[in-house]
Scaffold this active site. Structure first.
Site, mmCIF file in Angstrom:
data_model
loop_
_atom_site.group_PDB
_atom_site.id
_atom_site.type_symbol
_atom_site.label_atom_id
_atom_site.label_comp_id
_atom_site.label_asym_id
_atom_site.label_seq_id
_atom_site.Cartn_x
_atom_site.Cartn_y
_atom_site.Cartn_z
ATOM 1 N N ASP A 170 75.112 50.426 9.823
ATOM 2 C CA ASP A 170 73.816 50.471 10.631
ATOM 3 C C ASP A 170 73.116 48.826 10.640
ATOM 4 O O ASP A 170 73.537 48.076 10.193
ATOM 5 C CB ASP A 170 72.628 51.016 9.437
ATOM 6 C CG ASP A 170 71.644 51.719 10.083
ATOM 7 O OD1 ASP A 170 71.395 51.774 11.215
ATOM 8 O OD2 ASP A 170 70.895 51.918 9.179
ATOM 9 N N ASN A 209 72.851 47.474 14.151
ATOM 10 C CA ASN A 209 72.840 47.070 15.233
ATOM 11 C C ASN A 209 71.669 46.701 16.289
ATOM 12 O O ASN A 209 71.568 45.597 16.893
ATOM 13 C CB ASN A 209 74.095 47.807 16.007
ATOM 14 C CG ASN A 209 75.166 47.934 15.344
ATOM 15 O OD1 ASN A 209 75.673 47.370 14.666
ATOM 16 N ND2 ASN A 209 76.150 48.724 15.823
ATOM 17 N N ASN A 213 73.254 61.095 17.148
ATOM 18 C CA ASN A 213 73.127 59.857 18.047
ATOM 19 C C ASN A 213 73.130 60.468 19.544
ATOM 20 O O ASN A 213 72.919 59.863 20.388
ATOM 21 C CB ASN A 213 74.226 59.042 17.765
ATOM 22 C CG ASN A 213 74.317 58.202 16.703
ATOM 23 O OD1 ASN A 213 75.126 57.802 15.826
ATOM 24 N ND2 ASN A 213 73.040 57.853 16.133
ATOM 25 N N ARG A 225 70.083 55.648 2.347
ATOM 26 C CA ARG A 225 70.185 57.340 2.700
ATOM 27 C C ARG A 225 71.375 57.651 3.226
ATOM 28 O O ARG A 225 72.201 56.666 3.681
ATOM 29 C CB ARG A 225 69.027 57.820 3.422
ATOM 30 C CG ARG A 225 68.964 57.192 5.084
ATOM 31 C CD ARG A 225 67.941 57.785 5.855
ATOM 32 N NE ARG A 225 67.869 56.897 7.088
ATOM 33 C CZ ARG A 225 66.813 55.934 7.176
ATOM 34 N NH1 ARG A 225 65.857 55.854 6.330
ATOM 35 N NH2 ARG A 225 66.559 55.416 8.353
HETATM 36 C C1 FPP Z 1 74.014 51.889 14.032
HETATM 37 O O1 FPP Z 1 73.174 50.849 14.408
HETATM 38 C C2 FPP Z 1 75.169 51.838 14.600
HETATM 39 C C3 FPP Z 1 75.628 52.775 15.526
HETATM 40 C C4 FPP Z 1 74.761 53.900 15.775
HETATM 41 C C5 FPP Z 1 77.041 52.937 16.200
HETATM 42 C C6 FPP Z 1 78.033 51.971 15.509
HETATM 43 C C7 FPP Z 1 78.916 51.657 16.414
HETATM 44 C C8 FPP Z 1 79.761 50.196 16.697
HETATM 45 C C9 FPP Z 1 79.675 49.222 15.328
HETATM 46 C C10 FPP Z 1 80.473 49.701 17.604
HETATM 47 C C11 FPP Z 1 81.747 50.884 18.234
HETATM 48 C C12 FPP Z 1 82.578 51.318 17.110
HETATM 49 C C13 FPP Z 1 83.789 51.424 17.108
HETATM 50 C C14 FPP Z 1 84.757 52.114 15.998
HETATM 51 C C15 FPP Z 1 84.791 50.891 18.225
HETATM 52 P P1 FPP Z 1 71.742 51.250 14.909
HETATM 53 O O2 FPP Z 1 71.764 51.238 16.504
HETATM 54 O O3 FPP Z 1 71.285 52.565 14.425
HETATM 55 O O4 FPP Z 1 70.825 49.995 14.486
HETATM 56 P P2 FPP Z 1 69.185 50.214 14.231
HETATM 57 O O5 FPP Z 1 69.143 51.182 12.860
HETATM 58 O O6 FPP Z 1 68.967 48.933 13.887
HETATM 59 O O7 FPP Z 1 68.501 50.646 15.294
#
Ligand code: FPP
Length: 245
Positions: free
Chosen positions: A20, A22, A68, A194
């Site tokens: 989490d 990104n 998502n 969570r």
């Molecule tokens: C959560 O961060 C992350 C995701 C919903 C996606 C995770 C995907 C990757 C790390 C890349 C692709 C994976 C593979 C296995 C190739 P968020 O977007 O919810 O962050 P935020 O809570 O700060 O908005």
């Protein structure tokens, strides 16, 4: 350095991660969310290598949840593109490191291209034995449990299974995670505390580890710290401390 402190004899057999933060990582840098996801793939690679090197047998990553799909289409497209590109790029690393790829979730709901790429890598790495890397894609624990209940009802209805035979082991065999052991350590990054519909049945006795580090900044040293922390805990599985020692 946490790596030296880890007792290799007591590694968690199954580590799972809710990756989490990104989006927040990108926002902090004034970048689009897509950059955060892209940077997140570097963390994926480092953690996969770190786990394999240590001797962790099962690593499960929450890459895309059933919820998502509700994100803006552009972001969903980016995540699917990253998935396809990463699979294409990493098949060599997986093969060289003897890692077997596995996927859990409603895989049929993924774009055809992603399904095809996934199947190809899963088939090519099927014989690998060092570690099983499972990607949770379009995964939701409640969706998984509904799928189990429907399967079991169908079997009872067709008299392939008796009601009395349903126990934990039968349920385990019908989950998407049928070939994986229970989770020992669940890590969530970015400060949120969570579970977000991830492996609800499978984490019944898992140790939970939360860190404020955002996923794109997470590296193997942070993984070592989580594992070291896990080893300082006493897992009692409902028993008393005296019974354990
Ligand atoms: C959560 O961060 C992350 C995701 C919903 C996606 C995770 C995907 C990757 C790390 C890349 C692709 C994976 C593979 C296995 C190739 P968020 O977007 O919810 O962050 P935020 O809570 O700060 O908005």
């Amino acid at each position: 350095m946490f790596k030296e402190k880890i007792d290799i004899q007591r590694l968690p057999q199954h580590v799972s991660v809710i990756m989490d933060g990104n989006g927040r990582w990108a926002k902090q840098k004034g970048l689009l969310r897509a950059f955060g996801h892209e940077e997140g793939t570097k963390a994926v690679r480092d953690v996969v290598e770190g786990c394999a090197e240590l001797g962790v047998k099962f690593l499960t990553l929450y890459a895309f949840s059933t919820e998502n799909w509700n994100r803006p289409k552009r972001e969903v497209d980016t995540l699917m593109r990253l998935l396809v590109n990463s699979l294409k790029k990493e098949i060599k690393t997986l093969t060289e490191n003897n890692i077997k790829l596995n996927a859990i979730g409603n895989i049929d709901s993924l774009p055809k291209k992603a399904q095809k790429e996934l199947k190809e890598v899963i088939d090519k790495t099927a014989g690998n034995e060092r570690m099983v890397l499972t990607l949770a894609l379009s995964y939701g624990s409640r969706e998984e449990l509904i799928h189990v209940v429907k399967d079991l009802c169908e079997k009872v209805k067709n008299e392939e299974l008796s009601l009395d035979a349903i126990d934990e082991s039968i349920i385990n065999q019908h989950l998407y995670t049928q070939n994986l052991p229970d989770v020992d350590l669940l890590i969530r990054t970015s400060g949120e505390q969570r579970i977000s519909n991830f492996l609800l049945w499978q984490i019944a006795y898992a140790e939970l580890y939360f860190t404020n580090i955002l996923w794109p900044d997470f590296r193997r040293e942070n993984l070592y710290e989580a594992i070291y922390n896990y080893q300082t805990r006493e897992r009692r599985f409902g028993k008393t401390s005296e019974q354990i020692s």
